[in-house]
Design an enzyme around this catalytic site. Structure first.
Site, PDB file in Angstrom:
ATOM      1  CG  HIS A 152      -8.891   2.588  -6.914  1.00  0.00           C
ATOM      2  ND1 HIS A 152      -9.338   3.838  -6.545  1.00  0.00           N
ATOM      3  CD2 HIS A 152      -7.770   2.371  -6.205  1.00  0.00           C
ATOM      4  CE1 HIS A 152      -8.519   4.341  -5.636  1.00  0.00           C
ATOM      5  NE2 HIS A 152      -7.559   3.476  -5.417  1.00  0.00           N
ATOM      6  CG  PHE A 153      -4.598  -0.238  -9.666  1.00  0.00           C
ATOM      7  CD1 PHE A 153      -4.028  -0.465 -10.903  1.00  0.00           C
ATOM      8  CD2 PHE A 153      -5.020  -1.328  -8.907  1.00  0.00           C
ATOM      9  CE1 PHE A 153      -3.899  -1.755 -11.384  1.00  0.00           C
ATOM     10  CE2 PHE A 153      -4.908  -2.622  -9.393  1.00  0.00           C
ATOM     11  CZ  PHE A 153      -4.351  -2.833 -10.643  1.00  0.00           C
ATOM     12  CG  HIS A 154      -5.710   0.991 -15.083  1.00  0.00           C
ATOM     13  ND1 HIS A 154      -5.745  -0.208 -14.409  1.00  0.00           N
ATOM     14  CD2 HIS A 154      -4.825   0.809 -16.100  1.00  0.00           C
ATOM     15  CE1 HIS A 154      -4.939  -1.076 -15.001  1.00  0.00           C
ATOM     16  NE2 HIS A 154      -4.362  -0.490 -16.024  1.00  0.00           N
ATOM     17  NE  ARG A 174      -6.864  -7.209  -9.187  1.00  0.00           N
ATOM     18  CZ  ARG A 174      -6.089  -6.596  -8.271  1.00  0.00           C
ATOM     19  NH1 ARG A 174      -6.513  -6.446  -7.039  1.00  0.00           N
ATOM     20  NH2 ARG A 174      -4.899  -6.143  -8.589  1.00  0.00           N
ATOM     21  NE  ARG A 175      -3.906  -9.862  -8.871  1.00  0.00           N
ATOM     22  CZ  ARG A 175      -3.988  -9.706  -7.564  1.00  0.00           C
ATOM     23  NH1 ARG A 175      -4.825 -10.440  -6.851  1.00  0.00           N
ATOM     24  NH2 ARG A 175      -3.224  -8.834  -6.953  1.00  0.00           N
ATOM     25  CE1 TYR A 183      -1.770   7.387  -0.509  1.00  0.00           C
ATOM     26  CE2 TYR A 183      -1.104   5.477   0.776  1.00  0.00           C
ATOM     27  CZ  TYR A 183      -2.095   6.296   0.269  1.00  0.00           C
ATOM     28  OH  TYR A 183      -3.398   6.017   0.536  1.00  0.00           O
ATOM     29  CG  HIS A 219      -2.057   1.116   0.749  1.00  0.00           C
ATOM     30  ND1 HIS A 219      -2.928   1.036  -0.314  1.00  0.00           N
ATOM     31  CD2 HIS A 219      -2.228   2.345   1.250  1.00  0.00           C
ATOM     32  CE1 HIS A 219      -3.600   2.149  -0.437  1.00  0.00           C
ATOM     33  NE2 HIS A 219      -3.202   2.966   0.491  1.00  0.00           N
TER      34      HIS A 219
END
Lengths: 62, 573
Positions: free
Chosen positions: B379-381, B442-443, B232, B228
């Protein structure tokens, strides 16, 4: 700006500032407006999620 | 000339090398992304389903470890050298960490690429989240460790510069950019403890055959201890650009320097003790520990919301200095014709959307709706794939002349490129989130199973799959434009002179208004450590006491540990 004729700076500090605004004269109420709109959108999305998760009563992924 | 490359030619060389490595990884990862986007939606399947996972690993590792971190080290080198206005303490050391990172990359890449052929036993189809039970060739882990050691030494290099600067400037506030680099690196040191422990003590010995088994939950937990906060680590350079460069591009000044410092301190404090929110569905971790991680994660929204305010207020300041008026009318006075500005502003807008899906991920109950579905990559795209990647690409239109001495080939072409990236991600991000809500995993190379249908609330699955494929194609066009443009600018094909971008204007509320205690990085690091201990000590102890360090199968080491320690635990209990 076209390619080949570029020499100007990529930032707006060169010749595009009409009035310098100092710390005490600046009141960011436009920011307040935008952030307010964002919070309204987020709140509506949370209401939408409430319908998806709790009132749909369908099986979840798990 | 006031250009960085003229003042610090040797440091500029390192920055250029790091950026070149970064964009090479972006290109490779982007092509893999296109293959995936078309494969799992069924539009074009040029690889076997089994090879899909090699492609996915290459995509993940290239994008989120190589592209982001190489860009970070290059950009941070510039930030430290430029803001402290001093050369690297020893340029040979600077080169050493860069080449260590390259050596690590070559090893890890060799292992991943080996997955495409049966000619070698090299293989690393373990995805970017490489925890057990998936197992890669040892060279993959050795490469990753070498790469991370390179980043550690980079941090040492920047701290040496900062300490030397402080000696010469007693009592002065650290310049903002250097402050941001130091807090980010401290966070990185804390975060990488987890991945270093996971690899060196467990996964690597297991992959080398020195131990028979590992405790999967333990390696997962140690991975997410790092997994995680690493987000950042990607995000902090983008934040630095939003705080430092974006106001200048808008024609304004940063609204508040102290607020920017507080945000970075909050990230140092709160980034690490949140990783368990990736493990809400893991059995073996008690709900109470998950609740603590959720609380920390929700607190972590605070620095991002502070950033939304400060950055937008700084842009508004620019717009008003350029004659903008009204409640929303000032938005028209922003320099939308400049790709560096437009790209970063759109990246920030996308990050605001990602904030919502992130809150859903972070909530323990709502997480169950979307866990392991395509919502999460959606989300992370938006976060790393747009907020970070688009900011990095857009800033390059401003940054490249500083480090090459050449002007950018065409601002207009750059503008088309950043707009295309945003558009492509609107299609792909939107569709991925909605498909995830319908439950598609996913994956997965082939998301369809006999007897399983995915019901969407709005639109159909085939329409959403089309949006993903369309998005991947638009993103690839944008990427190719970026690479071509980068090449033309880097090698100065148009012979455009580099603009003299001058200095970064002072903040409206300057560093002198910041509480002096913000400078005390020892204190903040100590508090961060305490928070980590509070969040992780008990869950880790419980995972180990349940199944040992090396899994319930038991190995010599595991049994020896249990033999030595369990009586003691019994006495204490």
């Amino acid at each position: 700006m076209d390619s080949g004729t570029e020499s100007a700076s990529a930032d707006a500090w060169d010749g595009e500032i009409e009035t310098e605004i100092g710390h005490d004269e600046y009141d960011p109420y436009g920011t307040l407006t935008l952030i307010g709109i964002y919070f309204v959108i987020i709140a509506l999305l949370w209401v939408f999620m409430y319908f998806v998760e709790f009132l749909g009563e369908g099986p979840t992924v798990m | 000339m006031n250009l960085f490359v003229d003042r610090y030619p040797e440091e500029a060389w390192i920055v250029r090398a790091a950026l070149a490595s970064s964009f090479l990884a972006l290109f490779l990862g982007g092509i893999m992304g296109l293959i995936q986007g078309l494969h799992r939606t069924g539009f074009l399947q040029i690889v076997q389903d089994s090879t899909y996972y090699t492609v996915l690993t290459l995509h993940g590792v290239s994008m989120v470890l190589l592209f982001t971190i190489y860009f970070l080290v290059g950009f941070f080198q510039w930030a430290v050298t430029d803001s402290l206005d001093r050369s690297a303490e020893d340029i040979r050391f600077t080169k050493l960490w860069y080449f260590l990172m390259v050596a690590g990359t070559v090893m890890a890449a060799a292992a991943i690429l080996g997955g495409f052929t049966d000619a070698t036993n090299l293989e690393a189809d373990v995805l970017y989240t490489f925890y057990a039970p998936l197992e890669a060739h040892p060279i993959f882990y050795i490469g990753l460790v070498t790469f991370v050691i390179g980043t550690w030494l980079a941090g040492v290099d920047w701290f040496r510069s900062w300490w030397a600067w402080k000696k010469e400037h007693p009592g002065e506030r650290t310049p903002l950019r250097a402050f941001m680099v130091m807090t980010t690196m401290l966070m990185w040191y804390l975060a990488t403890i987890g991945v270093a422990a996971a690899i060196l003590f467990f996964i690597l010995p297991w992959s080398l055959g020195l131990v028979d088994s590992v405790n999967s939950l333990l390696t997962r937990t140690l991975f997410w201890f790092f997994g995680h906060p690493v987000v950042y680590f990607w995000l902090m350079p983008a934040y630095m650009m939003w705080y430092v460069i974006l106001p200048k591009l808008a024609g304004g000044r940063l609204f508040s320097d102290p607020l920017a410092r507080i945000v970075f301190v909050l990230f140092l404090l709160l980034s690490v003790p949140t990783g368990i929110h990736h493990q809400y569905v893991d059995p073996g971790i008690a709900e109470g520990f998950k609740f603590v991680a959720m609380t920390n994660t929700m607190f972590l929204l605070l620095p991002s919301l502070l950033t939304a305010f400060t950055v937008v207020a700084s842009m508004e300041h620019g717009a008003r200095q350029r004659g903008g008026t009204g409640r929303l009318g000032w938005l028209r006075s922003l320099p939308w014709n400049k790709p560096a500005f437009t790209g970063m502003a759109l990246a920030g807008l996308m990050f605001a959307a990602a904030g919502f899906s992130g809150m859903v991920n972070a909530g323990m109950n709502l997480n169950y709706v979307i866990h392991n579905t395509l919502w999460v990559p959606g989300h992370f795209h938006l976060t790393v794939g747009t907020a970070v990647a688009l900011t990095f690409m857009a800033s390059t239109y401003w940054f490249l002349p500083q480090i090459t001495g050449n002007g950018v080939f065409s601002q207009r072409l750059g503008l088309v490129q950043v707009l295309l990236w945003f558009l492509g991600m609107v299609f792909m991000g939107n569709a991925m989130h909605r498909i995830g809500l319908a439950g598609e995993p996913r994956r997965t190379a082939e998301p369809f199973y006999d007897g399983v249908t995915f019901d969407t609330a709005l639109g159909s699955i085939s329409e959403l799959h089309f949006q993903i494929a369309l998005g991947s194609v638009i993103l690839t066009v944008s990427l190719l434009l970026f690479m071509a443009h980068l090449f033309l600018s880097w090698f100065d094909v148009a012979s455009n002179p580099a603009p003299d971008n001058g200095v970064i204007p002072e903040a409206l509320s300057g560093p002198e208004n910041a509480p002096i205690v913000l400078e005390n990085l020892r204190l903040w690091t100590a508090i961060a450590l305490v928070l980590i201990l509070l969040t992780y000590a008990l869950p880790l102890a419980s995972i180990v006491s349940a199944n040992g360090f090396f899994g319930s199968a038991g190995t010599l080491v595991g049994t020896a540990y249990e033999f030595a320690v369990s009586p003691f635990v019994g006495v204490v209990a």
